[in-house]
Scaffold this motif. Structure first.
Motif, mmCIF file in Angstrom:
data_model
loop_
_atom_site.group_PDB
_atom_site.id
_atom_site.type_symbol
_atom_site.label_atom_id
_atom_site.label_comp_id
_atom_site.label_asym_id
_atom_site.label_seq_id
_atom_site.Cartn_x
_atom_site.Cartn_y
_atom_site.Cartn_z
ATOM 1 N N LEU A 48 0.859 -1.186 0.000
ATOM 2 C CA LEU A 48 0.000 0.000 0.000
ATOM 3 C C LEU A 48 0.893 1.233 0.000
ATOM 4 O O LEU A 48 1.795 1.353 0.838
ATOM 5 N N LEU A 69 -0.464 -1.393 -10.428
ATOM 6 C CA LEU A 69 -1.632 -1.262 -9.564
ATOM 7 C C LEU A 69 -2.283 -2.619 -9.325
ATOM 8 O O LEU A 69 -2.238 -3.513 -10.167
ATOM 9 N N ASP A 71 -5.961 -4.568 -7.785
ATOM 10 C CA ASP A 71 -7.400 -4.357 -7.716
ATOM 11 C C ASP A 71 -7.932 -4.956 -6.409
ATOM 12 O O ASP A 71 -7.538 -6.064 -6.033
ATOM 13 N N GLN A 73 -9.092 -0.592 -5.543
ATOM 14 C CA GLN A 73 -8.623 0.580 -4.811
ATOM 15 C C GLN A 73 -9.687 0.907 -3.767
ATOM 16 O O GLN A 73 -10.836 1.171 -4.098
ATOM 17 N N THR A 93 -6.216 7.207 1.938
ATOM 18 C CA THR A 93 -6.020 7.341 0.490
ATOM 19 C C THR A 93 -4.813 6.521 0.043
ATOM 20 O O THR A 93 -3.948 7.007 -0.683
ATOM 21 N N VAL A 95 -2.783 3.728 -2.096
ATOM 22 C CA VAL A 95 -2.843 3.170 -3.438
ATOM 23 C C VAL A 95 -2.448 1.699 -3.331
ATOM 24 O O VAL A 95 -1.364 1.370 -2.836
ATOM 25 N N ASN A 96 -3.321 0.821 -3.775
ATOM 26 C CA ASN A 96 -3.093 -0.616 -3.702
ATOM 27 C C ASN A 96 -2.194 -1.038 -4.859
ATOM 28 O O ASN A 96 -2.536 -0.834 -6.027
ATOM 29 N N LYS A 208 -6.573 -8.064 -2.563
ATOM 30 C CA LYS A 208 -5.642 -7.698 -3.619
ATOM 31 C C LYS A 208 -5.738 -8.718 -4.753
ATOM 32 O O LYS A 208 -5.400 -9.893 -4.580
#
Length: 355
Positions: A48, A69, A71, A73, A93, A95-96, A208
């Motif tokens: 993350l 990225l 999946d 988010q 906030t 970001v995965n 994830k």
């Protein structure tokens, strides 16, 4: 002298330093990971990107490709206190990302002027009488040697260089354990879990790319047992675990005092987690890896007459910020104080269910 600088490790800290050093410097970079693909060494990490790490990309003028990225988010963290049975939702906030693909992408940003050795391992570092360093390392299984002026340890929590420089210094360590499962939860989510019965640190979970990850930081001696206990204690909270897809383990540092932050000496510098630059409250280290690498790059590029003094001074704000995280961790891991914060519902976001 073969090289001006040798960088040991090309995670976020080492790869960023290698990218920011000026082309006129002769740089050798050793990395355990292979050049591409899913084989070989991979850093165990939830993956993350915190806001501070995202802010670094703004300063660097670098955009994150969609290929790294993961999946989905998600914009909230569900926080569980198993002592009080309180559950709160906090906006975040993050970001995965896929951490391995992220690390490989960072390596692609390093200029061609840097001599990168993939799938390599530093075996021994010796300081010579003239002050230069002699390195022995394996490069794709072949023994190699090099002589360098400066050595930079970006080799993480179990840093060879940190142990070499400070053999008598003890810093708090945890065994980080993560297990991956096929995600069977109807709604993907992130979570932060506090349970002083199994750890005085914390645990986490996340969805994830179709998998559900449960991880935590545990005492070194009985970490495996405590991790299994945690899984049992989470079942009443609708956590679903099936067959284990894979298990990951690594050592993670957790600084507890200012003297745990070590910048290096004798022409050896430490950056990122090797220097102890990791948040004690969240175990987030990527942003501090970026920050420390950026600070050191400016000093080495300027060929500063007293680089260690400059690096010590340049990281002062960073170290003070991390000391604040130590204070925050002491509050969050205290059942009494944590309970008071969660009962107050400060920053809590109520969840509404649409029928």
């Amino acid at each position: 002298m073969d090289y001006d600088i040798a960088i040991i490790g090309l995670g976020p800290a080492g790869a960023t330093l290698a990218r920011l050093l000026k082309p006129g410097l002769k740089v050798l970079a050793l990395d355990k990971k292979q050049q591409c693909g899913e084989e070989g060494f991979q850093k165990p990490c939830g993956g993350l990107l915190a806001t501070d790490a995202q802010r670094s990309f703004v300063r660097f003028g670098v955009n994150l490709p969609t290929s790294v990225l993961a999946d989905p988010q998600i914009f909230s963290v569900k926080t569980y206190d198993l002592q009080t049975r309180l559950i709160r939702n906090y906006q975040r906030t993050y970001v995965n990302i896929n951490r391995h693909r992220f690390d490989l992408w960072l390596k692609t940003l390093i200029p061609a002027s840097v001599d990168i050795r993939h799938d390599s391992l530093c075996r021994k570092i010796t300081r010579r009488d003239d002050g230069l360093y002699h390195l022995r390392f394996t490069d794709s299984g072949t023994e190699q040697e090099a002589v360098v002026k400066y050595v930079v340890g970006a080799d993480g929590a179990n840093s060879m260089l940190r142990r070499m420089l400070y053999p008598d210094h003890e810093i708090r360590k945890y065994l980080s354990i993560q297990q991956w499962f096929v995600d069977k939860h109807p709604v993907p989510f992130y979570s932060c879990i506090f349970d002083n019965a199994v750890t005085d640190c914390y645990a986490w979970s996340m969805s994830k790319d179709g998998y559900f990850i449960l991880g935590g930081a545990f005492a070194m001696k009985n970490g495996n047992q405590q991790f299994e206990t945690l899984k049992t204690r989470l079942e009443p909270y609708s956590f679903t675990f099936g067959d284990v897809v894979k298990t990951e383990k690594c050592i993670v540092l957790c600084p507890s005092k200012m003297t745990d932050f070590r910048c290096g000496k004798d022409n050896v510098f430490l950056i990122g987690e090797a220097a102890g630059f990791i948040s004690a409250s969240s175990l987030e280290g990527i942003s501090y890896a970026f920050d420390s690498a950026e600070i050191l790059s400016k000093i080495l590029n300027a060929e500063h007459a007293f680089p260690h003094r400059a690096y010590q001074k340049g990281t002062l704000k960073l170290r003070l910020k991390l000391f604040g995280k130590i204070v925050k961790a002491a509050i969050l891991t205290s059942p009494l104080l944590r309970g008071l914060i969660m009962r107050s519902k400060i920053s809590h976001v109520d969840m509404t269910t649409q029928k």
